[in-house]
Design a protein around this motif. Structure first.
Motif, PDB file in Angstrom:
ATOM      1  N   VAL A   1      61.692 -46.408  45.207  1.00  0.00           N
ATOM      2  CA  VAL A   1      60.693 -45.400  45.577  1.00  0.00           C
ATOM      3  C   VAL A   1      59.610 -46.078  46.427  1.00  0.00           C
ATOM      4  CG1 VAL A   1      59.026 -43.709  44.720  1.00  0.00           C
ATOM      5  CG2 VAL A   1      61.110 -44.198  43.400  1.00  0.00           C
ATOM      6  N   SER A   2      59.656 -45.854  47.706  1.00  0.00           N
ATOM      7  CA  SER A   2      58.744 -46.583  48.602  1.00  0.00           C
ATOM      8  C   SER A   2      57.289 -46.190  48.427  1.00  0.00           C
ATOM      9  CB  SER A   2      59.155 -46.354  50.056  1.00  0.00           C
ATOM     10  OG  SER A   2      59.346 -44.977  50.301  1.00  0.00           O
ATOM     11  N   ALA A   3      57.032 -44.967  47.964  1.00  0.00           N
ATOM     12  CA  ALA A   3      55.647 -44.486  47.863  1.00  0.00           C
ATOM     13  C   ALA A   3      54.877 -45.136  46.715  1.00  0.00           C
ATOM     14  CB  ALA A   3      55.624 -42.968  47.692  1.00  0.00           C
ATOM     15  N   ARG A   4      55.567 -45.723  45.770  1.00  0.00           N
ATOM     16  CA  ARG A   4      54.911 -46.231  44.566  1.00  0.00           C
ATOM     17  C   ARG A   4      54.906 -47.744  44.528  1.00  0.00           C
ATOM     18  NH1 ARG A   4      55.826 -42.018  40.911  1.00  0.00           N
ATOM     19  NH2 ARG A   4      55.011 -40.150  41.937  1.00  0.00           N
ATOM     20  N   SER A   5      53.704 -48.305  44.452  1.00  0.00           N
ATOM     21  CA  SER A   5      53.582 -49.761  44.497  1.00  0.00           C
ATOM     22  C   SER A   5      54.302 -50.435  43.332  1.00  0.00           C
ATOM     23  CB  SER A   5      52.105 -50.150  44.540  1.00  0.00           C
ATOM     24  OG  SER A   5      51.361 -49.373  43.640  1.00  0.00           O
ATOM     25  N   GLU A   6      54.440 -49.735  42.210  1.00  0.00           N
ATOM     26  CA  GLU A   6      55.104 -50.373  41.063  1.00  0.00           C
ATOM     27  C   GLU A   6      56.611 -50.598  41.316  1.00  0.00           C
ATOM     28  OE1 GLU A   6      53.752 -47.284  40.884  1.00  0.00           O
ATOM     29  OE2 GLU A   6      54.863 -45.971  39.494  1.00  0.00           O
ATOM     30  N   HIS A   7      57.139 -50.016  42.382  1.00  0.00           N
ATOM     31  CA  HIS A   7      58.566 -50.199  42.677  1.00  0.00           C
ATOM     32  C   HIS A   7      58.822 -51.254  43.757  1.00  0.00           C
ATOM     33  CE1 HIS A   7      60.205 -47.207  40.024  1.00  0.00           C
ATOM     34  NE2 HIS A   7      59.310 -46.320  40.434  1.00  0.00           N
ATOM     35  N   LYS A   8      57.815 -52.075  44.031  1.00  0.00           N
ATOM     36  CA  LYS A   8      57.949 -53.086  45.086  1.00  0.00           C
ATOM     37  C   LYS A   8      59.163 -53.994  44.848  1.00  0.00           C
ATOM     38  CE  LYS A   8      54.876 -56.207  47.632  1.00  0.00           C
ATOM     39  NZ  LYS A   8      55.486 -55.835  48.913  1.00  0.00           N
ATOM     40  N   GLN A   9      59.334 -54.462  43.611  1.00  0.00           N
ATOM     41  CA  GLN A   9      60.466 -55.337  43.308  1.00  0.00           C
ATOM     42  C   GLN A   9      61.791 -54.608  43.431  1.00  0.00           C
ATOM     43  OE1 GLN A   9      60.527 -58.627  43.012  1.00  0.00           O
ATOM     44  NE2 GLN A   9      58.329 -58.532  43.434  1.00  0.00           N
ATOM     45  N   ASP A  10      61.801 -53.327  43.032  1.00  0.00           N
ATOM     46  CA  ASP A  10      63.030 -52.534  43.145  1.00  0.00           C
ATOM     47  C   ASP A  10      63.423 -52.381  44.612  1.00  0.00           C
ATOM     48  OD1 ASP A  10      63.196 -52.010  40.334  1.00  0.00           O
ATOM     49  OD2 ASP A  10      61.592 -50.541  40.580  1.00  0.00           O
ATOM     50  N   MET A  11      62.415 -52.295  45.465  1.00  0.00           N
ATOM     51  CA  MET A  11      62.684 -52.166  46.899  1.00  0.00           C
ATOM     52  C   MET A  11      63.353 -53.442  47.426  1.00  0.00           C
ATOM     53  SD  MET A  11      61.765 -49.145  47.944  1.00  0.00           S
ATOM     54  CE  MET A  11      61.768 -49.437  49.713  1.00  0.00           C
ATOM     55  N   LEU A  12      62.824 -54.598  47.007  1.00  0.00           N
ATOM     56  CA  LEU A  12      63.399 -55.871  47.456  1.00  0.00           C
ATOM     57  C   LEU A  12      64.835 -56.012  46.957  1.00  0.00           C
ATOM     58  CD1 LEU A  12      60.353 -58.268  46.835  1.00  0.00           C
ATOM     59  CD2 LEU A  12      61.106 -57.251  48.999  1.00  0.00           C
ATOM     60  N   ALA A  13      65.048 -55.641  45.700  1.00  0.00           N
ATOM     61  CA  ALA A  13      66.394 -55.744  45.122  1.00  0.00           C
ATOM     62  C   ALA A  13      67.354 -54.828  45.865  1.00  0.00           C
ATOM     63  CB  ALA A  13      66.346 -55.381  43.639  1.00  0.00           C
ATOM     64  N   CYS A  14      66.875 -53.664  46.249  1.00  0.00           N
ATOM     65  CA  CYS A  14      67.736 -52.707  46.948  1.00  0.00           C
ATOM     66  C   CYS A  14      68.087 -53.234  48.340  1.00  0.00           C
ATOM     67  CB  CYS A  14      67.050 -51.340  47.009  1.00  0.00           C
ATOM     68  SG  CYS A  14      68.183 -50.009  47.474  1.00  0.00           S
ATOM     69  N   ALA A  15      67.093 -53.798  49.034  1.00  0.00           N
ATOM     70  CA  ALA A  15      67.365 -54.377  50.363  1.00  0.00           C
ATOM     71  C   ALA A  15      68.428 -55.472  50.250  1.00  0.00           C
ATOM     72  CB  ALA A  15      66.072 -54.931  50.962  1.00  0.00           C
ATOM     73  N   ASP A  16      68.318 -56.297  49.213  1.00  0.00           N
ATOM     74  CA  ASP A  16      69.315 -57.349  48.993  1.00  0.00           C
ATOM     75  C   ASP A  16      70.716 -56.777  48.796  1.00  0.00           C
ATOM     76  OD1 ASP A  16      68.079 -59.780  49.263  1.00  0.00           O
ATOM     77  OD2 ASP A  16      67.375 -59.863  47.183  1.00  0.00           O
ATOM     78  N   LYS A  17      70.759 -55.705  48.030  1.00  0.00           N
ATOM     79  CA  LYS A  17      72.052 -55.071  47.749  1.00  0.00           C
ATOM     80  C   LYS A  17      72.670 -54.508  49.033  1.00  0.00           C
ATOM     81  CE  LYS A  17      73.687 -54.678  44.310  1.00  0.00           C
ATOM     82  NZ  LYS A  17      74.717 -55.568  43.726  1.00  0.00           N
ATOM     83  N   VAL A  18      71.829 -53.904  49.873  1.00  0.00           N
ATOM     84  CA  VAL A  18      72.331 -53.356  51.135  1.00  0.00           C
ATOM     85  C   VAL A  18      72.892 -54.489  52.005  1.00  0.00           C
ATOM     86  CG1 VAL A  18      71.671 -52.174  53.274  1.00  0.00           C
ATOM     87  CG2 VAL A  18      70.775 -51.362  51.077  1.00  0.00           C
ATOM     88  N   LYS A  19      72.163 -55.594  52.032  1.00  0.00           N
ATOM     89  CA  LYS A  19      72.629 -56.755  52.806  1.00  0.00           C
ATOM     90  C   LYS A  19      74.015 -57.205  52.319  1.00  0.00           C
ATOM     91  CE  LYS A  19      71.643 -61.638  53.683  1.00  0.00           C
ATOM     92  NZ  LYS A  19      70.683 -62.750  53.598  1.00  0.00           N
ATOM     93  N   GLN A  20      74.130 -57.364  51.022  1.00  0.00           N
ATOM     94  CA  GLN A  20      75.391 -57.816  50.427  1.00  0.00           C
ATOM     95  C   GLN A  20      76.546 -56.880  50.786  1.00  0.00           C
ATOM     96  OE1 GLN A  20      75.160 -57.842  46.090  1.00  0.00           O
ATOM     97  NE2 GLN A  20      77.398 -57.730  45.960  1.00  0.00           N
TER      98      GLN A  20
END
Lengths: 459, 459
Positions: A28-47
């Motif tokens: 959820v990009s709008a919520r700062s508490e999901h910052k780590q989830d965003m990074l993890a998701c980007a990693d998954k997309v890369k993989q």
């Protein structure tokens, strides 16, 4: 052809399992508490891009959430297609209206229910699996680049800078986006345009503190009442927007264009029934399709102020707030409209209150000409897999970055969307039909094939 | 006299410490999660009444929060005063605006900061300490009863039934309430009336689910926009309430009465400065004191709908809500007004939406005649301790139960309040001046003394 269908049939379950894994990530990009989830998701997309056959995938940090860039370059003399998508999703609120967890995808009646199922994880992932299909069957007819960002749902604020700084990296002949809907699977369609967006937040301040509504009620302006009066004044009795000069740059559709649009299948009774409303609302003199396609709008996305909890509190609040967004059509410019709206709100604010209004984000409207080879390649691909040509329609939503792509990269965008309006985008119980997911994976390789053919024979 | 002042001076610190202990209890009646805190607070009130000298104290369960009843009966031939107060408090939201915890009282610059400091723990506790003073100095001139309820802030929904069921227990000659404010310590005043209240909640439903504001925006009614238009229509350009028949039963003040009211000290520039507003708002043709005293009002206490979180969400919501309350004046009836408002909201709802409106709670307005011995005894008590007579004023707030007291118990109510309008009742940083707290404890015994004297010599 070329073994695509067979490959996809054999790997069907895995394609789905991989998507479900992505959908479990609360990006959820709008919520700062999901910052780590965003990074993890980007990693998954890369993989996943690497597994699908990309030669190179990099994660680029931005001032906000990172961008994932990947590519499969096979021959510099072939055309290059840049696939754009986004791995971020809308906030799932209101949670209590979901029938299952927004980040616990379930398959029911042939539909995947989860936040992002259609918008846009399910849709951009079709491209990842289309790439895999072409790579594994040795049939890739073009060079493919992927630009999967993490801030689409909050306005792509940092993508413009990224694009400007990486023009060579992103150089392409066409941009392909699956982030829109079709009329139906029986009436496949292609959006030949998306609306622009201008999103602002307004804060109305009355007294300097919350007051007792008995002691002060009747003697000092209530910011909720004032905000309501301001909002009420933004549409006249014909539901025209009253902000001066708002419509100045609106391209007026010709009678012929309107007649063409009117051919799209539309059943008003069905439409009302689906929404559960007795009557439709909208700008006088226009049809529903026109109201959501070729006309600009001003909508309230949120409002709050005072006591909103359980029970009763007799407060006269200090502040009231609203989130307001306009959808724009050619040739409106979002920066101009944002300024118009903000200035208008400040102008109509009575002396009793102070009004602040700030822009959230925006983007210009965009149109893909139906006579371009970009559109024709998409049309032919749909003809191939659906057995009939797509209806060109003007979409109501916004993909703010497309105007910037054209300006910076100098190429056209094709909206090859496989969602449905009933997919509950931005709402509880977002879904994506399995049929559509697989149909997308089946159709996309044909776009590349026909685009390569048409581009090559281009005079 | 009679050692009151000395006793109070010697026990000053303990009186305060006991109040602070009460203020630490989060007795928020509106929130179900505070049910246990409410019970604990009722127990504490019982204990304090017994310590102060009450002969008998009982906690009576109700369908909601319990009522604490206590009494000190010394002589059946003496008059009986029933002290009414409430141990429940308003919710503390918005928490972020408090400078210290709402339930962690702090003393700063001679003021007690805490939720309930003035409304009404600090004020009813003055009566507990006044009782103690008279009992310990053997000077109690009347019988005293205490009725301390736990649902005043949510409309005293169960108190009516309790009063009806316990008429003998509550039998009294006068009801004494400290839950109002004075103009200032330099200009002591007594409220000779309180406004009635009619509180409702309205729910506007547009589409049956939250929608994407791009896909549907412009084609279906937005419940926020519709609610705003409905709210905007409730006041005309002169800030008169537009609901038909709303003013029908309003008692029109005579020019003489208005001239009398106009004598109360009021500095418009100071008033605006205190509230931080450039201009005041209100019903045309009336002064601020009239607008908050003898005229009814309609205020928005809360509004919410759509996305209200951080960032931007492009939703066209299914529902929007508002909390609306009216303050009523003689001879308006709250049940009639509630019905009028609800019916009007339903009537003005356009066909695009569905409107539900439900009553929260209410109460009728109340007036104490300034020529009654009840008022005169209070006036003389204030003359005694302030050195000047109180100004009679019409208060803007509501104590919904007073009309019922008169109907059921057949006796008048005196509002002997020691708060200030600047005490931030129902707001963040509620406070009660230590000076006022002690002045109240000093003044109250004189009310009992003079009331007993006047009542006894009554023809």
């Amino acid at each position: 052809m070329q073994g695509w269908k067979e490959y996809q049939e054999q790997n069907k379950q895995r394609f789905l399992d991989e998507l479900l894994e992505l959908l479990r990530m609360p990006s959820v990009s709008a919520r700062s508490e999901h910052k780590q989830d965003m990074l993890a998701c980007a990693d998954k997309v890369k993989q996943r891009l690497l597994e699908a056959g990309a030669d190179k995938v990099d994660i680029y940090p931005t001032a906000g959430h990172p961008v994932v860039y990947g590519e499969k370059i096979i021959d510099a003399s072939l055309p290059t297609v840049l696939v754009y998508g986004h791995y971020d999703v809308q906030p799932p609120d209101p949670l209590e209206l979901w029938h299952s967890g927004p980040f616990e995808p379930v398959i029911k009646d042939g539909k995947i229910y989860a936040r992002g199922a259609c918008d846009d994880k399910g849709q951009f992932y079709m491209h990842v699996k289309a790439l895999e299909t072409m790579v594994k069957t040795n049939t890739l007819p073009v060079n493919i680049k992927f630009l999967i960002e993490g801030e689409e749902e909050i306005g792509s604020n940092n993508l413009g800078e990224f694009v400007k700084a990486h023009k060579d990296l992103l150089k392409a002949d066409v941009i392909l986006i699956s982030d829109t809907a079709m009329l139906s699977m029986e009436n496949p369609s292609i959006d030949v345009g998306v609306r622009g967006l201008s999103y602002i937040e307004v804060e109305v301040t009355g007294p300097n503190r919350d007051l007792h509504s008995g002691v002060y009620g009747g003697a000092v302006a209530n910011p909720i009442t004032i905000l309501a009066k301001m909002i009420a004044s933004l549409h006249d009795e014909n539901n025209h927007i009253t902000i001066p000069n708002f419509y100045d740059d609106v391209q007026i559709a010709s009678e012929a264009e309107r007649a063409e649009m009117a051919k799209a299948p539309y059943d008003e009774e069905e439409y009302k029934k689906d929404l559960g409303v007795k009557a439709l609302w909208g700008e006088k003199g226009y049809t529903t399709n026109e109201r959501t396609g070729i006309r600009p709008t001003l909508e309230l996305n949120g409002i709050w102020g005072g006591y909103t909890g359980e029970g009763a509190k007799t407060v006269l609040p200090s502040k009231a707030f609203a989130k307001i967004s306009c959808r724009l059509v050619p040739n409106q410019q979002h920066e101009k409209i944002t300024e118009l709206v903000i200035n208008h709100l400040k102008k109509i604010a009575p002396e009793y209150v102070e009004v602040k209004a700030n822009p959230h984000h925006g983007g210009d409207p965009y149109v893909t000409p139906a006579d371009s080879i970009e559109f024709k390649a998409a049309s032919k691909a749909i003809q191939e897999t659906f057995g009939k040509p797509p209806i060109p329609v003007r979409g109501g939503g916004s993909i703010p970055i497309t105007a910037l792509f054209e300006a910076e990269l100098g190429c056209k965008t094709v909206f090859l969307g496989f969602g449905l309006d009933s997919d509950n985008l931005h709402s509880p119980n977002e879904k994506f039909n399995l049929f559509n997911f697989y149909k997308g994976i089946e159709t996309i390789p044909y776009f590349h094939k026909y685009y390569a053919e048409m581009k090559t024979v281009r005079p």
